[in-house]
Scaffold this motif. Sequence first.
Motif: not given
Length: 138
Positions: A7-8, A107-110, A112
């Motif tokens: 993801y990163e 992207k929605n990091d919270d 994923h």
Amino acid sequence: MSNNIAYEDIFLGREASASKTISEYDVYSFAGVTGDFNPIHVNAEFAKNSIFKERIAHGIISVGLISAVLGTQLPGINTIYLAQEVKFLSPVKLGDTLTATVTCIEKNDDKHYIFFRTTVRNQKGIIVTDGQAKVLKK
């Protein structure tokens, strides 16, 4: 070859593509799997009198190519395909070579979630399918 991109490591603008030439076999196989034997896809005589003047492939086959890119390249394995918005803009003819491209647009990091612009072009560069996908990548 399958990828498993973390993801990163996915950034805005990152993209991947895959191509396939659509054959008569593909159309008949899809019709058999789904039960969609609409004569525009499987009956040349019927199709001659349609607005297309020839048989066309099921539009949703192009979405299958998008799924292939998402599931095997970007983001790759362990991707959950959650949603797809799609517009069919031009017919896919038998013998067309389609290229599906997915491009990261959000992207929605919270949670994923990753959002991709999804386009499929034929060999002439004409966009036949356009839309947006939402996936979950852990």
